[in-house]
Design an enzyme around this catalytic site. Structure first.
Site, PDB file in Angstrom:
ATOM      1  N   ASP A   1       0.817  -1.211   0.000  1.00 58.95           N
ATOM      2  CA  ASP A   1       0.000   0.000   0.000  1.00 58.95           C
ATOM      3  C   ASP A   1       0.856   1.270   0.000  1.00 58.95           C
ATOM      4  O   ASP A   1       0.700   2.144   0.851  1.00 58.95           O
ATOM      5  CB  ASP A   1      -0.943  -0.015   1.209  1.00 58.95           C
ATOM      6  CG  ASP A   1      -2.037   1.041   1.111  1.00 58.95           C
ATOM      7  OD1 ASP A   1      -2.424   1.377  -0.015  1.00 58.95           O
ATOM      8  OD2 ASP A   1      -2.482   1.525   2.166  1.00 58.95           O
TER       9      ASP A   1
ATOM     10  N   GLU B   1       4.106  -7.853   7.201  1.00 57.79           N
ATOM     11  CA  GLU B   1       2.777  -8.418   6.966  1.00 57.79           C
ATOM     12  C   GLU B   1       2.759  -9.568   5.951  1.00 57.79           C
ATOM     13  O   GLU B   1       1.876  -9.639   5.095  1.00 57.79           O
ATOM     14  CB  GLU B   1       1.789  -7.327   6.544  1.00 57.79           C
ATOM     15  CG  GLU B   1       1.527  -6.315   7.645  1.00 57.79           C
ATOM     16  CD  GLU B   1       0.354  -5.397   7.333  1.00 57.79           C
ATOM     17  OE1 GLU B   1      -0.087  -5.345   6.168  1.00 57.79           O
ATOM     18  OE2 GLU B   1      -0.122  -4.723   8.269  1.00 57.79           O
TER      19      GLU B   1
ATOM     20  N   TYR C   1      -5.430  -2.848  13.589  1.00 59.28           N
ATOM     21  CA  TYR C   1      -6.325  -1.765  13.172  1.00 59.28           C
ATOM     22  C   TYR C   1      -7.753  -1.989  13.653  1.00 59.28           C
ATOM     23  O   TYR C   1      -8.706  -1.647  12.961  1.00 59.28           O
ATOM     24  CB  TYR C   1      -6.301  -1.620  11.641  1.00 59.28           C
ATOM     25  CG  TYR C   1      -4.981  -1.084  11.120  1.00 59.28           C
ATOM     26  CD1 TYR C   1      -4.726   0.279  11.115  1.00 59.28           C
ATOM     27  CD2 TYR C   1      -3.994  -1.946  10.654  1.00 59.28           C
ATOM     28  CE1 TYR C   1      -3.526   0.785  10.645  1.00 59.28           C
ATOM     29  CE2 TYR C   1      -2.789  -1.457  10.177  1.00 59.28           C
ATOM     30  CZ  TYR C   1      -2.559  -0.090  10.170  1.00 59.28           C
ATOM     31  OH  TYR C   1      -1.362   0.408   9.712  1.00 59.28           O
TER      32      TYR C   1
ATOM     33  N   GLU D   1       2.239  -0.882  13.919  1.00 64.79           N
ATOM     34  CA  GLU D   1       1.289  -0.048  13.177  1.00 64.79           C
ATOM     35  C   GLU D   1      -0.039  -0.018  13.926  1.00 64.79           C
ATOM     36  O   GLU D   1      -0.542  -1.059  14.352  1.00 64.79           O
ATOM     37  CB  GLU D   1       1.037  -0.562  11.753  1.00 64.79           C
ATOM     38  CG  GLU D   1       2.216  -0.452  10.808  1.00 64.79           C
ATOM     39  CD  GLU D   1       1.861  -0.912   9.394  1.00 64.79           C
ATOM     40  OE1 GLU D   1       0.654  -0.892   9.028  1.00 64.79           O
ATOM     41  OE2 GLU D   1       2.780  -1.293   8.654  1.00 64.79           O
TER      42      GLU D   1
END
Length: 596
Positions: free
Chosen positions: A163, A415, A470, A506
């Site tokens: 991303d 990831e 997240y 993150e």
């Protein structure tokens, strides 16, 4: 690979500036050997910089394939009896370097340096034609991986599962430099201390050795005063009353290596280093035997116009903002950063998690990025060729950054799929390789939400648990009360199962600067602040959490798609470095008003 430097036996010339520039639209440059003549182009391109956003031309921005840079370079006549080298700090993602007609260097991997001895191809006092071909293609054999599709309209299109935008070009400096034929080729420094006495274990590799050389080493303090000395290609030196390199206090020494033959100085090189130790003890992360708590960000080399191009002025500004917000560390997400960034972190005591470019290795993200489902560890995705590139990426990262005291932890992937069959067989040898290359630092990888304590197959292989989470954004969107419950529940499971340090590498929420709400509305500045505040409450309740890196330091550009509007907006700062409300919240927490 040692950096180029001026010394009594070496000289350097910076080759940055404007180059003739040509886009190889039809992929003809290599077969037609464009290096043999002046490029037929009216375009000029700055080095260092990404070329994508510089030109007002969509075809150049979206180009997939090779581009060419060319410039005439003068060799100083005083280099007559020296070896002459050229060094590129990076070429994203593949580079081929030609001196006049000859190919002198080629390299795959967009974020680490490569060089060539060009002595036999140039004449001191004369000019040569430097041509550099750079390819931005990502395939299943590159790190990061990607695929190239052909659209219905016949246009080649780069696809990838990470991303951030695939900026391309020559992002860092180019150097011409001279060395003696017999020269210091590499230096490795490992430090420790006991009480007030520091120890320096060193190893020197000499190129062009005759076996008759004498190697003298000495340690110079920050004032240039000699504090230790020795002889030989390897050994241990002691520094009395040592000044330790500490977070926030980047005290550096120089290891000066001098090579003599027949009583004459042949070469001299100074390697900066800091005396410090790193240790994992239970669920603690220790620097100099003291518990360390990471505060900071995942970052990106990303700026308006220049993309991933290095700028010293912009770098200083970013570090100033890190200091203002109270950050003590950052992660080089998701690739090795410029060597100038690492040097700056050394000098200013900023702690670094150093990461390879192994990102986008997760088939579960295929749907997120508009592709059909596939398996991660398969012949058409992460395969043996990918693993070979990954090994080289780790080797080059450690070779480049092993002497930086700021680097306290190697991150070998971001990831990846760690729950699918095949993950353990893939990462077991890579973890072992990293420890073999550098036994002095912890090793980890960064996991995403699906790599839970129950589902992951690799976390026992690593020293630190690095988690990207997240809750409240991609799941439980807008429901911070529920997100708080599931976040704490998961972190406690990690703590109980592994009893290792946990760094939240993150956490964040996309936020439009200037969007405000009376309520915790996603995309508003209020929601981003409430989101971060909730995570901090959880971190403070989980003893094993030893660090918090917000995603992201600043908004950054991503590939096109309906999930992003002009890029990722999770920055605490906007892309032009204006603070959002979250930046002020973080400053209050990290400068000591609250939190751990």
């Amino acid at each position: 690979m040692l950096k180029q430097q001026n010394s009594p036996t070496r000289e350097i010339i910076n080759l940055d500036g404007l180059y003739h520039f040509k886009v190889d639209t039809d992929r003809r440059g290599l077969t037609e050997q464009w290096q043999r003549s002046r490029l037929e182009t009216t375009l000029e391109m700055a080095v260092p910089a990404s070329y994508n956003d510089v030109f007002a031309n969509k075809a150049i921005r979206d180009h997939v394939g090779w581009v060419w840079y060319q410039q005439d370079i003068h060799v100083p006549r005083g280099w007559k009896d020296e070896r002459i080298h050229i060094r590129l700090e990076s070429a994203t993602h593949e580079g081929r370097v030609f001196v006049n007609d000859a190919l002198v260097a080629e390299h795959s991997g967009g974020y680490t340096p490569f060089s060539a001895d060009i002595t036999d191809h140039v004449e001191p006092g004369s000019t040569f034609r430097l041509s550099i071909a750079v390819n931005n293609e990502l395939t299943q054999e590159t790190i990061p991986p990607g695929t190239i599709n052909v659209t219905a309209a016949g246009r080649r299109e780069q696809r990838y599962l990470h991303d951030f935008y695939n900026y391309a070009g020559i992002h860092r400096s180019i150097w011409l430099y001279s060395t003696p034929a017999m020269r210091v080729e590499d230096i490795t420094v490992v430090t420790g201390f006991e009480g007030p006495t520091g120890s320096v274990d060193y190893r020197v590799d000499v190129a062009g050795s005759t076996g008759r050389e004498q190697i003298l080493v000495k340690v110079l303090d920050a004032l240039g005063e000699e504090v230790a000395a020795g002889e030989g290609a390897e050994g241990r030196l002691s520094i009395p009353n040592v000044n330790l390199w500490k977070p926030g206090q980047g005290y550096l020494y120089d290891l000066e290596v001098a090579v003599h033959e027949n009583g004459q100085l042949v070469d001299v090189y100074r390697q900066p280093f800091g005396v410090r130790t790193v240790e994992i003890r239970g669920a603690q992360f220790l620097i100099n035997s003291e518990p360390f708590y990471f505060t900071g960000f995942g970052m990106h080399e990303d700026h308006v116009t220049i993309g991933k191009g290095h700028s010293s002025a912009l770098m200083v500004n970013d570090f100033q903002l890190l200091e203002w917000v109270g950050a003590n560390s950052f992660r080089t997400s998701h690739y090795p950063y410029s060597e100038e960034v690492m040097d700056f972190a050394d000098r200013h005591g900023i702690v670094v998690i150093d990461e390879t470019a192994a990102v986008g290795m997760n088939a579960a993200f295929a749907g997120f990025f508009g592709e059909g489902g596939k398996k991660t560890y398969a012949e058409d995705f992460v395969n043996d060729a990918t693993a070979a590139s990954h090994r080289r990426a780790i080797q080059e990262l450690v070779a480049r950054d092993k002497n930086h005291p700021s680097v306290v932890l190697w991150s070998i992937a971001n990831e990846p799929d760690i729950s699918e069959a095949g993950a353990r067989d893939y990462f077991l040898p890579l973890a072992a390789l990293t420890r073999e290359l550098d036994p002095t630092r912890p090793v980890g990888l960064v996991s995403e939400l699906r790599g839970t304590p129950e589902a992951n197959t690799v976390s026992d292989l690593f020293d630190v648990l690095m988690l990207n989470r997240y809750y409240g954004w991609y799941t439980q969107t807008g429901d911070l009360e529920s997100a708080e419950l599931v976040l704490e529940e998961e972190l406690l499971k990690w703590q109980e199962k592994y009893a290792k340090p946990i760094i939240i590498t993150e956490y964040g929420a996309d936020t439009m600067s200037g969007l405000h709400s009376l309520y915790d509305q996603p995309w508003s500045e209020e929601y981003q602040a409430a989101f971060l505040d909730m995570y901090h409450r959880v971190f403070d309740r989980v003893d094993a959490v030893v660090g918090e890196h917000v995603w992201n330091f600043a908004d950054f550009q991503t590939s096109k798609g309906i999930i992003r509007v002009d890029g990722n907006k999770k920055g605490a700062f906007t892309r032009d470095r204006r603070p959002k409300a979250a930046a002020h919240l973080l400053r209050r927490r990290w400068t000591g008003e609250s939190g751990k």
